[in-house]
Design an enzyme around this catalytic site. Sequence first.
Site, short mmCIF file in Angstrom:
data_model
loop_
_atom_site.label_atom_id
_atom_site.label_comp_id
_atom_site.label_asym_id
_atom_site.label_seq_id
_atom_site.Cartn_x
_atom_site.Cartn_y
_atom_site.Cartn_z
N LYS A 98 0.83 -1.22 0.00
CA LYS A 98 0.00 0.00 0.00
C LYS A 98 0.86 1.26 0.00
CE LYS A 98 -2.19 -0.86 3.89
NZ LYS A 98 -1.69 -2.19 4.28
N ARG A 124 -9.35 1.17 8.99
CA ARG A 124 -9.02 -0.24 9.20
C ARG A 124 -10.12 -0.98 9.95
NH1 ARG A 124 -2.99 0.47 9.02
NH2 ARG A 124 -2.06 -1.57 8.80
N ARG A 159 11.26 -7.44 4.78
CA ARG A 159 11.30 -6.03 5.18
C ARG A 159 11.92 -5.89 6.58
NH1 ARG A 159 5.78 -2.66 5.14
NH2 ARG A 159 5.48 -3.60 7.17
N ARG A 204 11.57 -2.87 11.14
CA ARG A 204 10.36 -2.37 11.79
C ARG A 204 9.99 -3.28 12.95
NH1 ARG A 204 5.42 -0.49 7.90
NH2 ARG A 204 4.24 -1.55 9.51
N ARG A 260 -1.08 -9.18 13.13
CA ARG A 260 -1.58 -8.18 12.16
C ARG A 260 -2.48 -8.85 11.13
NH1 ARG A 260 3.97 -6.02 10.43
NH2 ARG A 260 2.91 -4.63 8.98
P1 AMP Z 1 0.91 0.34 8.56
O1 AMP Z 1 2.15 1.17 8.42
O2 AMP Z 1 -0.27 0.87 7.84
O3 AMP Z 1 1.18 -1.12 8.29
O4 AMP Z 1 0.51 0.41 10.11
C1 AMP Z 1 1.36 -0.09 11.11
C2 AMP Z 1 0.62 -0.24 12.42
O5 AMP Z 1 0.12 1.02 12.84
C3 AMP Z 1 -0.57 -1.16 12.39
O6 AMP Z 1 -0.24 -2.54 12.53
C4 AMP Z 1 -1.37 -0.64 13.60
O7 AMP Z 1 -0.78 -1.07 14.82
C5 AMP Z 1 -1.14 0.85 13.50
N1 AMP Z 1 -2.17 1.50 12.65
C6 AMP Z 1 -1.97 2.16 11.48
N2 AMP Z 1 -3.13 2.62 10.98
C7 AMP Z 1 -4.08 2.24 11.86
C8 AMP Z 1 -5.50 2.38 11.89
N3 AMP Z 1 -6.17 3.01 10.91
N4 AMP Z 1 -6.18 1.86 12.96
C9 AMP Z 1 -5.53 1.24 13.94
N5 AMP Z 1 -4.20 1.05 13.97
C10 AMP Z 1 -3.47 1.54 12.94
#
Ligand code: AMP
Length: 221
Positions: A25, A100, A139, A145, A156
């Site tokens: 994404k 989400r 990654r 990360r 996740r």
């Molecule tokens: P991402 O970089 O989008 O993969 O997000 C990494 C982490 O941030 C996720 O696994 C969640 O812990 C948190 N996170 C990001 N966006 C959201 C969201 N919209 N709602 C809840 N947690 C989020």
Amino acid sequence: MVAVQAQDPAQAVIGVIFGPPGSGKGTQASRIESEAMLKHLSTGEILRAEVAKGTPTGKEVGRIMAAGDLVPDELIVDIVRGRLPEAEAGAGVLLDGFPRTVRQAQALDAMLAEEGHRVDRVIALEVPEAELVERLLHRAEVEGRSDDTREAIAERMHEYHKLTEAVLDYYRRQGVDVVRVDGTGSPDQVFERIRRALPSPSAWEDASGPKGPGRVGGDAN
Ligand code: AMP
């Protein structure tokens, strides 16, 4: 050029890039941002920046993220509420990692409605789970990360299936255009598929009046 056409071309375009963890994404959103000149808003990036600041909220969020869980809806909705008006004032927004949950999607609809906006299009990246896990573990080696450990990845994926997948049905039921795109292969191949899946390239040129696209910077994820 990638077109994510608004209901009304004079209005800001609201797009969502959707997919499971590791589906690319962030990578694709950065490309779409520079091609279609949408403002890329990544909630994961915003949260990582908060964690890096070491604030009390950042520490709490860091623990949640490292475990692979979702941060509470209220917190993430407040964050988006703070950023959305500025992004909406431009040509358009591409939301990455948000919404989400269905509650987040409902909160987003309410926020957008205040400005007479709505979600115009969802681009849903599809990648088989085995490949997602492989990508995330790779990654982990490259970026380190904290949530790319095997345990956090499993959590996740679980959260994705339990809470996030339903967001697609929510948009489908509302009649929002959900474009499914094969997310396997190289970033170039996926981006090409996104370009082909979206309607006429002229949609962006048509919207390039005073409220039309303006190039905005952003970071890759
Ligand atoms: P991402 O970089 O989008 O993969 O997000 C990494 C982490 O941030 C996720 O696994 C969640 O812990 C948190 N996170 C990001 N966006 C959201 C969201 N919209 N709602 C809840 N947690 C989020």
